[in-house]
Enzyme design. Structure first.
Site, PDB file in Angstrom:
ATOM      1  CE  LYS A 183      23.883  87.489  58.698  1.00 10.96           C
ATOM      2  NZ  LYS A 183      23.330  85.922  58.956  1.00 10.96           N
ATOM      3  CD  GLU A 268      25.038  82.402  49.964  1.00  6.85           C
ATOM      4  OE1 GLU A 268      26.081  82.615  49.756  1.00  6.85           O
ATOM      5  OE2 GLU A 268      24.159  82.332  49.180  1.00  6.85           O
TER       6      GLU A 268
END
Length: 318
Positions: A183, A268
């Site tokens: 995501k 990330e």
């Protein structure tokens, strides 16, 4: 006793929420622990969230309790080295990863990283749609606790539930860690879309097709289909792709606006996109949005180039 290793925003917020139950909580900070203990706040990350009395901060790993679960709130790309460096302290413990992503070198998520680095530890993952500021402020948040050992999962679920944290559990560790990792990549794409001024309709399309990519890769790696439709997949995707509190979304906004981005902020989704592209290529899985994000992050594409590439793909059934 519960220990939280890592005093970034998310680790600090978890420690604050857990300490509000009155139980003793130890928060380890790589640096600045003495200042936080004295001031009773994390002035840099969460200046408006005072520490409860039962929260103790330390910068020495030798001071952490010898029993009880350990939450690993360290960046995903540092997790493997952190576990290796502190193997003697963390071996045979219940380790709950509180980070998201895929290791750039091994292409493994946090649970698999714990398993391969410290086989004697019991690995679990805490993930789902959450912002540190909400948790620290006591706002209601629901998370997923993923643990292959069902009995341990129930124990951890009870231990980590607080008045504002509702914990659901699953034994599908693969689905949970991939939902939380992928995501972030789609959030970068959505941020770039909005930053470039392409509109909410285009963002909705990216979220939907991005979710299809998430399912495609997760199922290939052995995840259960329903996991991706839950908190750790779709729930986290919806939050991260629509709020500027998300670092990955903000990074995408900066790309779309051709603006600089603070290099000290952990994003990330960037290394995860690169890891996804490498793994997907090896297994011949089509991941066009993830591929575009990896190219954007490396500066190989402009946002306009990425859009043109995605729009020029062959027409097909949904």
């Amino acid at each position: 006793m519960i220990t939280v290793l890592g005093a970034g925003a998310f680790g600090t917020s978890l420690a604050i929420s857990l300490a509000h139950t009155g139980q003793p909580i130890t928060l380890w900070a790589r640096s600045g622990g003495a200042d936080m203990q004295a001031s009773r706040q994390n002035a840099r990350r969460l200046p408006d969230a005072p520490f409860p009395d039962s929260l103790t901060v330390s910068s020495s790993l030798s001071d952490i309790p010898q029993d009880g679960p350990v939450l690993l709130a360290v960046p995903m790309q540092q997790l493997r080295s952190f576990l290796t460096e502190n193997a003697d302290i963390l071996a045979q413990r219940a380790l709950v990863a509180a980070c998201k992503g895929l290791d750039l070198e091994t292409h493994l998520g946090p649970i698999e990283t714990i398993r391969t680095t410290l086989p004697s530890a019991n690995a679990a993952l805490l993930t789902g749609p959450s912002f540190a500021a909400d948790i620290a402020s006591g706002l209601p948040t629901a998370l997923t606790l993923a643990c292959e050992d069902a009995a341990l999962g129930k124990t951890l679920q009870q231990a980590l539930t607080t008045p504002n944290l509702r914990i659901y559990r699953t034994t599908d560790t693969t689905g949970a860690e991939l939902g939380g990792a992928l995501k972030n990549v789609i959030a970068i794409a959505c941020g770039a879309c909005i930053g470039k001024g392409m509109g909410d309709s285009a963002r909705a399309a990216l979220m939907t097709r991005g979710f299809a990519e998430m399912q495609r890769l997760a199922l290939r790696r052995g995840a259960q289909p329903d996991t991706l439709t839950g908190l750790s997949g779709f729930g986290d995707l919806a939050l991260t792709c629509t709020s500027e509190l998300s670092r990955n979304y903000r990074f995408g906004l900066a790309l779309g606006r051709a603006e600089p981005f603070d290099a000290s902020v952990t994003v990330e989704g960037v290394p995860t996109a690169k890891a996804v592209v490498a793994w997907a290529a090896e297994h011949k899985i089509d991941m066009p949005i993830c591929t575009a994000v990896a190219a954007l992050s490396d500066g190989d594409y402009s946002v306009s180039d990425a859009l043109q590439t995605l729009l020029s793909r062959p027409l097909k059934e949904e």
